[in-house]
Design a protein around this motif. Sequence first.
Motif, PDB file in Angstrom:
ATOM      1  N   UNK A 284       0.827  -1.216   0.000  1.00 41.99           N
ATOM      2  CA  UNK A 284       0.000   0.000   0.000  1.00 41.99           C
ATOM      3  C   UNK A 284       0.857   1.259   0.000  1.00 41.99           C
ATOM      4  N   UNK A 285       0.249   2.347  -0.379  1.00 44.16           N
ATOM      5  CA  UNK A 285       0.969   3.622  -0.456  1.00 44.16           C
ATOM      6  C   UNK A 285       1.478   4.060   0.911  1.00 44.16           C
ATOM      7  N   UNK A 286       0.714   3.744   1.965  1.00 47.46           N
ATOM      8  CA  UNK A 286       1.123   4.143   3.320  1.00 47.46           C
ATOM      9  C   UNK A 286       2.446   3.484   3.721  1.00 47.46           C
ATOM     10  N   UNK A 287       2.644   2.258   3.251  1.00 46.24           N
ATOM     11  CA  UNK A 287       3.892   1.567   3.578  1.00 46.24           C
ATOM     12  C   UNK A 287       5.064   2.204   2.836  1.00 46.24           C
ATOM     13  N   UNK A 288       4.825   2.684   1.631  1.00 40.52           N
ATOM     14  CA  UNK A 288       5.881   3.390   0.885  1.00 40.52           C
ATOM     15  C   UNK A 288       6.318   4.629   1.662  1.00 40.52           C
ATOM     16  N   UNK A 293      10.404   7.410   5.089  1.00 47.28           N
ATOM     17  CA  UNK A 293      10.781   8.071   6.338  1.00 47.28           C
ATOM     18  C   UNK A 293      11.924   7.335   7.027  1.00 47.28           C
ATOM     19  N   UNK A 294      11.875   6.025   7.012  1.00 50.01           N
ATOM     20  CA  UNK A 294      12.946   5.236   7.613  1.00 50.01           C
ATOM     21  C   UNK A 294      14.274   5.472   6.903  1.00 50.01           C
ATOM     22  N   UNK A 295      14.240   5.553   5.586  1.00 45.20           N
ATOM     23  CA  UNK A 295      15.462   5.803   4.814  1.00 45.20           C
ATOM     24  C   UNK A 295      16.009   7.202   5.092  1.00 45.20           C
TER      25      UNK A 295
END
Length: 305
Positions: A284-288, A293-295
């Motif tokens: 899903x887009x939310x996971x992208x 953010x993590x990167x």
Amino acid sequence: MKLERLIAMIYKLLNHEVLSASVLAEQFQVSQRTIYRDIDVLCAAGLPIVSYQGSSGGYGIIDGYKMDKSLLGAYDIDSLITVLTSLSTVFQDERAQSTIERLQTIAPEHHNSNLAINFDTYRTEPHALLYLRQGITDTKVVHFDYINANNEHTHRKIEPLWLHFKYSTWYVHGFCQNKQDYREFRLSRMMNVQLTTEDFHPHPSTPQNILQTEPEWEKQLKEIVIRVAPQSLAEALDQFQQADKTFQSDGSMIMRIPIYKPLEAKWLWSILLSFGSGAEVLEPAELRVILKQQLEQALHLYKEV
């Protein structure tokens, strides 16, 4: 060990007319309720056990089956020896080794095993499994420091009930004295494991379905879709064996994977980020957004480089 007890129970039933649950419970040092569950397991496995009522009643095996004693074939014996050997190595269990030796006496000569099992322990603290196993057997409280999924550091005191090997990791289930409730702990997150001399008595309300997948989990599964580059196919297949896989004309693969609460699954984020540029989340887009953010946070650590 449940497997060892089941095997020993089979031989006892084969060599006796009728054995009561109380006699079996005394011989194996378990409760009669445990014996009832073991009998159910043996019946489900196809063993023709008969229940006899009355003061001299109990459990037995139908006579025709007892005569030839052909319960275990070469395949069964080989499989049991393999599993018991793996467990006896992990737990340094002399009783399991004794059972192995008995099984080997009825195994076909010159029979080579074609099965191997490795219950790896490299993720656990040295002696943790042994202490927990002894705590379960001797009903002794175990202390340890624990880091939970939220990275919170706590000290726990548990009454260990059973060990469970799943997803290539060991878990212990028990009654947590801190929380006054049943909990599951991952051994890889346990530190300073100590076996105490404090006795505990199993609670009458011990849940029997704690090892089962909770029904509501299935309702919270959400499919994620990733595109895996050709250079990362092997790694992705190792991580997501149950995924629905479709090869693309450029050699890449589209993987559709049902995940429990993927937007909260930090373990999933770590795996996906470990692919680097070898895998891209499409849905899903939310996971992208989360992975981006993590990167960005990781890049901030190396801004001076």
